[in-house]
Each structure stands twice: as structure tokens, then as C-alpha cells.
Design a protein around this motif. Structure first.
Motif, PDB file in Angstrom:
ATOM      1  N   LYS A   1      -5.367 -23.977 -19.911  1.00 31.49           N
ATOM      2  CA  LYS A   1      -6.075 -23.772 -18.647  1.00 31.49           C
ATOM      3  C   LYS A   1      -7.522 -24.247 -18.717  1.00 31.49           C
ATOM      4  O   LYS A   1      -8.220 -24.286 -17.718  1.00 31.49           O
ATOM      5  CB  LYS A   1      -6.111 -22.281 -18.304  1.00 31.49           C
ATOM      6  N   THR A   2      -8.011 -24.523 -19.939  1.00 32.47           N
ATOM      7  CA  THR A   2      -9.446 -24.786 -20.071  1.00 32.47           C
ATOM      8  C   THR A   2      -9.747 -26.243 -20.384  1.00 32.47           C
ATOM      9  O   THR A   2      -8.892 -26.976 -20.866  1.00 32.47           O
ATOM     10  CB  THR A   2     -10.029 -23.912 -21.199  1.00 32.47           C
ATOM     11  N   LEU A   3     -10.983 -26.597 -20.121  1.00 33.20           N
ATOM     12  CA  LEU A   3     -11.434 -27.944 -20.437  1.00 33.20           C
ATOM     13  C   LEU A   3     -12.041 -27.930 -21.835  1.00 33.20           C
ATOM     14  O   LEU A   3     -12.319 -26.882 -22.389  1.00 33.20           O
ATOM     15  CB  LEU A   3     -12.491 -28.384 -19.417  1.00 33.20           C
ATOM     16  N   GLY A   4     -12.239 -29.101 -22.391  1.00 36.66           N
ATOM     17  CA  GLY A   4     -12.953 -29.175 -23.666  1.00 36.66           C
ATOM     18  C   GLY A   4     -12.008 -29.287 -24.844  1.00 36.66           C
ATOM     19  O   GLY A   4     -10.795 -29.416 -24.695  1.00 36.66           O
ATOM     20  N   ASN A   5     -12.614 -29.208 -26.036  1.00 37.93           N
ATOM     21  CA  ASN A   5     -11.858 -29.469 -27.259  1.00 37.93           C
ATOM     22  C   ASN A   5     -11.150 -28.257 -27.822  1.00 37.93           C
ATOM     23  O   ASN A   5     -10.385 -28.364 -28.756  1.00 37.93           O
ATOM     24  CB  ASN A   5     -12.819 -29.983 -28.347  1.00 37.93           C
TER      25      ASN A   5
ATOM     26  N   LEU B   1      -9.057 -24.482 -27.743  1.00 34.42           N
ATOM     27  CA  LEU B   1      -7.984 -23.736 -27.071  1.00 34.42           C
ATOM     28  C   LEU B   1      -8.053 -22.297 -27.559  1.00 34.42           C
ATOM     29  O   LEU B   1      -8.016 -22.046 -28.768  1.00 34.42           O
ATOM     30  CB  LEU B   1      -6.628 -24.352 -27.435  1.00 34.42           C
ATOM     31  N   MET B   2      -8.225 -21.362 -26.665  1.00 35.98           N
ATOM     32  CA  MET B   2      -8.347 -19.955 -27.061  1.00 35.98           C
ATOM     33  C   MET B   2      -7.004 -19.261 -26.866  1.00 35.98           C
ATOM     34  O   MET B   2      -6.372 -19.405 -25.818  1.00 35.98           O
ATOM     35  CB  MET B   2      -9.403 -19.291 -26.179  1.00 35.98           C
ATOM     36  N   GLU B   3      -6.569 -18.522 -27.878  1.00 29.63           N
ATOM     37  CA  GLU B   3      -5.302 -17.792 -27.792  1.00 29.63           C
ATOM     38  C   GLU B   3      -5.546 -16.314 -28.028  1.00 29.63           C
ATOM     39  O   GLU B   3      -6.482 -15.944 -28.729  1.00 29.63           O
ATOM     40  CB  GLU B   3      -4.338 -18.279 -28.874  1.00 29.63           C
ATOM     41  N   PHE B   4      -4.677 -15.470 -27.465  1.00 28.75           N
ATOM     42  CA  PHE B   4      -4.764 -14.048 -27.774  1.00 28.75           C
ATOM     43  C   PHE B   4      -4.232 -13.826 -29.186  1.00 28.75           C
ATOM     44  O   PHE B   4      -3.267 -14.477 -29.598  1.00 28.75           O
ATOM     45  CB  PHE B   4      -3.898 -13.226 -26.810  1.00 28.75           C
TER      46      PHE B   4
ATOM     47  N   THR C   1       1.142 -12.587 -19.584  1.00 26.50           N
ATOM     48  CA  THR C   1       0.977 -12.162 -20.976  1.00 26.50           C
ATOM     49  C   THR C   1       2.266 -12.371 -21.767  1.00 26.50           C
ATOM     50  O   THR C   1       2.242 -12.625 -22.965  1.00 26.50           O
ATOM     51  CB  THR C   1       0.623 -10.653 -21.012  1.00 26.50           C
ATOM     52  N   GLY C   2       3.389 -12.263 -21.063  1.00 25.75           N
ATOM     53  CA  GLY C   2       4.671 -12.372 -21.756  1.00 25.75           C
ATOM     54  C   GLY C   2       5.147 -13.803 -21.944  1.00 25.75           C
ATOM     55  O   GLY C   2       6.114 -14.037 -22.654  1.00 25.75           O
ATOM     56  N   LYS C   3       4.482 -14.753 -21.290  1.00 28.81           N
ATOM     57  CA  LYS C   3       4.990 -16.139 -21.344  1.00 28.81           C
ATOM     58  C   LYS C   3       4.081 -17.014 -22.190  1.00 28.81           C
ATOM     59  O   LYS C   3       2.874 -16.800 -22.215  1.00 28.81           O
ATOM     60  CB  LYS C   3       4.983 -16.729 -19.923  1.00 28.81           C
ATOM     61  N   PRO C   4       4.642 -18.040 -22.840  1.00 31.19           N
ATOM     62  CA  PRO C   4       3.771 -18.983 -23.533  1.00 31.19           C
ATOM     63  C   PRO C   4       2.914 -19.701 -22.492  1.00 31.19           C
ATOM     64  O   PRO C   4       3.420 -20.153 -21.469  1.00 31.19           O
ATOM     65  CB  PRO C   4       4.748 -19.966 -24.186  1.00 31.19           C
TER      66      PRO C   4
END
Ligand code: GTP
Ligand code: MG
Length: 593
Positions: A281-285, A287-290, A274-277
Motif C-alpha cells: 500500500k505504500t510508496l518508497g523502498n 515494506l512494513m509488516e505486522f 488483518t486476516g488476509k495477506p
């Protein structure tokens, strides 16, 4: 050498006697298959290092390094630092801390607890009350113990509900306590008194034996190490309320093999992924970010995190007292006392380089048994002469002293310790490590480093250490353990020891000229004392301080400087009195005129 071996042999016999008094029956009763206690049981007839319960000898699963050095033939494979840390962490997560009634039957206590699951290991210690550290075989036993535990009945005060792993055990009927036998073995958590140390040193057979004795008496024991990891694990439980992925790891002298009984407990709060950039990790177009709050700098983020953890420890942390948030320091920290363990704790975060320094010192401390023996003695010598202090100031720190010993051992011929650059060349791809742009790569597998061919005795090394630094050109040169040689100083700090990883920094920037001078004067005096002993007959038998014991006595240098100060004070007193009497005479003359 023969003398040194005899000393060690005697101690082993003594330890074997002590071992036979404690814990064996309990381990036999409660050990579970595949665990440490099971291993212990299997090895019983052969083992020369089973757990003692009083911390006298390292256990078979001890992570303390096997000692090599001149004269030692066998060398067991060493564990990597992170393997040790993970193993200890795992043990700590299966462990609970229990405040017990003063009079308790060990057998009944263990029987009561084993209803929650098999016990792997336990010990008792005293610190303003009786405490037990109990390691279960399985983590699940802890939740079952927690489920069977009561919330304290509220009297005048209200309890803050927090299900920790720190418990309070009471008799249902307090009158039962009086009938309990009190024969419990306590594990010692404190260093020996100066008196005891002097007696032991005076009875030693040689200076080498003295240095090894001091090491054995002061080094953190197996139990003390367990208590340190357990304390970190208990703090991790609290921090996990905010950061579920976090880990709290010990660093500094608690883990770098240079820890002394009673030293502080440095903790590193690692926020994990959680503390690191993060990397993709995912495939596809997509990108999910917190979604996260942002602050202007990493330092501010660190301060905010430590601030809430500090509040949390202060308000909800069982046993955490005297919480201070020291957030404006160069390295922000939360300082507190963990009352049941007696540890003074410093919690930091975003301090990965310090963790790497601990690993490097672990490597150096494990490579040759003379390293730790020398460091412990130099640290005790420095403490005895107030060269170091627990209060921050212009003094040399233990960390700097350790670096000085490492540097000195790199300068021997042949070298006793390799340079950091050599450790870097021995590293493989897995050892590669960059922290904040600093190259922190070095070999982590101790078995890949060749032992030194140097066979100098500890006595010689001690004397040479004092001679070396008593005559070192501190005004010109800095100490650099990366290259193992002195270099021109980049600035005018009195003492310059290059930070091994952040190479533009000086780890002893705080040291004043007068403190350095005191160190040099004392080093010269100590070299002289050892030289005198070389020339005259040594008399270990007459119980007079000699060798290392003589070095730990108040020095003539500091007594002289004290006397100088006193005579200066007396002189200034005389001048003051004289001036006053002249003034008085004048006034009287004026009045009479
Ligand atoms: P004790 O005096 O026994 O506590 O020794 P220690 O090595 O634990 O020292 P201390 O508690 O002061 O610091 C803990 C750790 O922080 C050290 O072991 C180092 O890894 C690191 N550290 C301390 N001081 C410095 C410094 O000035 N510079 C750097 N880079 N690291 C430091
Ligand atoms: Mg420390």
C-alpha cells in the motif's frame, strides 16, 4: 391461476387489517428524516407492505425478494446480496436488545429510550421473558444509552464488567409494574404448530395455494431477520475485543432466502484485512509488516482463533450459553445458544465458500417465486418423514435438498432456473471471484438475468419433482447444478451432488444407501398420492388432508417398514423362544437320563 390470486388477495387484506392495529402512532412520533420510518410515513396512503410489528408482511425496506413467477406482471429491481447484507448490518449496529419487565407500557418505554436519541424502529417478542429490539436512528445514541446504564449491583455473585448492547430494564419501584397496561403486540419468532399448519393447508383453495401458504407461515419474518443480524452484531462486539477489524456475518439459511422460523444461525467470523495477506500500500523502498505469531497451518490458525473466541463467549458473552468448541470437525466451529434470541448459533471462520454458496442460493431463491415455495414444501415433507434431522448423521441435509430442487428446476423445459455456468457467463469484471483457487464467479445483479418463460404450476412441479427423483438413476449419475445435467458418478457414494464451487467434492457424501432408498420410496409414494388426487375429485372443503397436507402425514412406506421391522422382531423373538425351549427340553432330558 385465478384461484391462486384470490388466495393471495385475501391474505393481503388480512395483513392490511393487522397492520392498522400496530405501531403506526409510534412510528409517526419517533421517525427521523431520511430514515426507513420516514419513508414509511411518506408512503403511507400507497404502501401495501408497511411494517406490521408482527412480521406478517415485509416492510418497504424489506430485503426479501419481490416475487416473480407465472402471472406476475410487475418486477421491482432486486438488491444485490452484499447490498442487503450491508444495509442489514448497518441497521443492526444501531440496534439494542433489552430484556423488559413483563408488564410494561410501550409508550412510556419508548419515551424513556428516546431521551438517548430518536428511534427508527422497534418490536417486542417473548422468549422466556419479554424482550424489545430497538433500532436507533444514529449509532451515537447507543453510547449515550450505555453511559446512562448501571452495572448490576452485586449480590452473592460478581458481575464481569462488559458494556454490551444487551440490557436489562427494571422498574425503580417494582410496585409500579402492577399498574402498567399489558397490551403489547408480540412479534412471532416461531413456526406454526403442526395442527395449525394442517388446518391452513386443508382450507387452502388449491395445491398451489397450499405451497404458498406453507411458505408464508414458515419463512423468516422481517423481525426475525433483524434479530438474526442483531445477534451477529452482538457477537461481533465480543470478537472485536481480540480482532478490532473483524465482522461477524450471517450465512446459510438465515440469509439465502430459504430460512425457516426456528432454523439455526450460521455465523462467519471475517477477520478482514488483518486476516488476509496484504498487497503493497505504500510508496518508497520499504515494506512494513505486522509482527505476527505463526502456526504450522491455516487449519491450526482457525482452531486457535475459534478457541479463544469460544472461551470469550463462554466467560464474557451476555446471553451465550452451552458453548461447545467443535474444533476437529472438517470445518471447525463454535456452537452455542444465544438465550435471549433463542437461536442455536454455529460460528465458523475461514469459510468464505459457504458465504458464496449463500449468495448463489439467494440468487436462485430470488429469481422465481416458485423456487422458494417448492423448497420450503420439500424441506417440510422431508422433515415430516424424518428424512432430515437436526442431529448430524447419514441423512440428507436441507442444503442438499435445496440443491436437488434447483437441479430439478434447471431440467424443466423450458428451464425455470439457469445453470451456474450460464450465471458465470453473465458475470462482469466486478463479479469475478476466486476463493482458495476455486472459481466462484457468477452474476450478482439479479436484474441482468432474464426471467424464465416456463409457466408450470406449483402443483405440477411438486408432482414432477417426486416422479423425477423417484426414478432417478442415483446408482449411475451425480447431480451437477453447474452444468444443469447429470453426470457419471466419480465414486460409489449412494448420493452424489457436486459441490458447485469445490467441484471435486460431494455435498451429500454422508448420505447412506438406506437413507437414499427411504427418500426414493417416499418420493414414489408421494407422486402416487398426488396422481390419485388428480384422478379423483379433490375435496378441499371437507377438511380432510389433501394435496400437500396428505403428503405431510405419516407415510405408508415408513409405516410398512416399521411394521416389517416389528414383524422381524416378533419372528426373531419366536426363534429365540423356540431355541430356549429346545435347550430347556434337552437339559431336562439329560437330567432325567
Ligand atoms: P438449515 O438446515 O435451515 O440450517 O439450512 P442451511 O442451508 O443453513 O444449512 P447448514 O446450517 O447445515 O449449513 C449452512 C451453510 O453451510 C449452507 O447454507 C451452505 O452454504 C454451507 N454448507 C452446508 N453443508 C455443506 C456442505 O456439505 N458442503 C458445502 N460446500 N457447504 C455446505
Ligand atoms: Mg443453517
Amino acid at each position: 391461476m385465478a384461484v391462486r390470486r384470490a388466495g393471495l388477495f385475501t391474505r393481503l387484506i388480512l395483513c392490511a387489517h393487522r397492520r392498522s392495529r400496530v405501531q403506526r402512532p409510534v412510528l409517526r412520533l419517533l421517525s427521523c428524516p431520511g430514515t426507513v420510518a420516514e419513508g414509511l410515513r411518506r408512503d403511507e396512503p400507497l404502501s401495501g407492505s408497511a411494517e406490521t410489528g408482527d412480521g406478517a408482511v415485509a416492510s418497504v425496506y424489506s430485503v426479501a425478494p419481490s416475487h416473480s413467477g407465472p402471472g406476475s406482471e410487475e418486477k421491482t429491481p432486486e438488491k444485490k446480496f452484499f447490498e442487503v447484507q450491508n444495509e442489514r448490518r448497518d441497521q443492526a449496529q444501531r440496534t439494542v436488545l433489552i430484556h423488559c419487565p413483563n408488564k410494561i407500557s410501550e409508550k412510556k418505554f419508548l419515551k424513556y429510550l428516546s431521551q438517548y436519541g430518536p428511534i427508527n424502529n422497534h418490536f417486542f417478542y417473548e422468549s422466556f421473558g419479554l424482550y424489545a429490539v430497538v433500532e436507533f436512528c444514529q449509532k451515537e445514541s447507543i453510547s449515550s444509552l450505555q453511559n446512562g446504564t448501571h452495572t448490576p449491583s452485586a449480590g452473592m455473585e460478581a458481575a464481569i464488567p462488559f458494556r454490551s448492547r444487551f440490557f436489562n430494564l427494571k422498574f425503580k419501584n417494582p410496585s409500579h409494574q402492577a399498574s402498567e397496561p399489558a397490551a403489547i403486540q408480540f412479534s412471532n419468532q416461531l413456526p406454526p404448530s403442526s395442527r395449525k399448519l394442517f388446518d391452513l393447508l386443508c382450507c387452502a383453495k388449491s395445491v398451489d395455494d397450499q405451497l404458498n401458504t406453507l411458505l408464508k407461515e414458515f419463512e423468516v419474518t422481517e423481525e426475525n431477520t433483524k434479530l438474526r443480524y442483531l445477534t451477529c452484531s452482538l457477537i461481533e462486539d465480543i470478537a472485536a475485543a481480540y480482532f478490532p477489524d473483524c465482522t461477524v456475518r450471517p450465512f446459510g439459511s438465515s440469509v439465502n432466502t430459504f430460512g425457516k422460523l426456528g432454523c439455526d444461525l450460521d455465523m462467519f467470523l471475517d477477520l478482514g484485512e488483518t486476516g488476509k495477506p496484504s498487497t503493497d500500500k505504500t510508496l518508497g523502498n520499504f515494506l512494513m509488516e505486522f509482527q505476527m505469531k505463526s502456526v504450522p497451518s491455516e487449519r491450526i490458525a482457525t482452531q486457535k482463533i475459534l478457541s479463544v473466541i469460544g472461551e470469550c463467549l463462554d466467560h464474557f458473552g451476555p446471553g451465550c450459553v452451552g458453548v461447545q468448541k467443535i474444533l476437529n470437525a472438517r470445518c471447525p466451529l463454535v456452537r452455542f445458544s444465544h438465550q435471549p434470541s433463542g437461536f442455536q448459533c454455529d460460528l465458523t471462520t475461514n469459510n468464505r465458500i459457504a458465504l458464496k454458496s449463500s449468495e448463489l442460493l439467494y440468487i436462485y431463491g430470488s429469481l422465481d417465486s416458485r423456487v422458494r415455495a417448492l423448497v420450503f414444501s420439500i424441506r417440510s415433507w422431508a422433515r415430516a418423514h424424518s428424512l432430515t434431522s437436526s442431529i448430524p448423521g447419514a441423512w440428507i441435509t436441507n442444503f442438499s435438498l435445496t440443491m436437488m430442487v434447483i437441479f430439478f428446476l434447471q431440467r424443466r423445459s423450458p428451464p425455470i432456473l439457469p445453470t451456474l455456468d450460464l450465471l458465470k457467463t453473465l458475470a462482469d469484471a466486478e463479479d469475478k471471484c476466486m476463493i482458495e483457487g476455486n472459481n466462484c464467479t457468477f452474476v450478482r445483479d439479479l436484474n441482468r438475468i432474464h426471467p424464465s418463460g416456463n409457466t408450470e404450476t406449483l402443483e405440477l412441479l411438486l408432482k414432477e419433482f417426486f416422479e423425477y427423483f423417484g426414478n432417478f438413476a442415483f446408482n449411475k449419475y451425480s447431480l451437477n447444478i453447474r452444468q444443469g445435467k447429470e453426470q457419471n458418478k466419480p465414486d460409489s457414494s449412494p448420493l452424489y451432488i457436486q459441490n458447485p464451487f469445490e467441484t471435486s467434492l460431494n455435498i451429500s457424501k454422508n448420505v447412506s444407501q438406506s437413507q437414499l432408498q427411504k427418500f426414493v420410496d417416499l418420493a414414489r409414494e408421494s407422486a402416487w398420492i398426488l396422481q390419485q388426487e388428480d384422478q379423483g375429485p379433490q375435496s378441499p372443503s371437507n377438511h380432510q388432508p389433501w394435496g400437500l397436507a396428505a403428503l405431510l402425514l405419516p407415510s405408508r412406506v415408513s409405516t410398512k417398514s416399521l411394521a416389517k421391522k416389528k414383524s422381524k422382531k416378533a419372528a426373531s423373538e419366536r426363534v429365540k423362544n423356540l431355541l430356549e425351549s429346545i435347550k430347556k427340553n434337552r437339559t431336562e432330558n439329560l437330567t432325567s437320563t
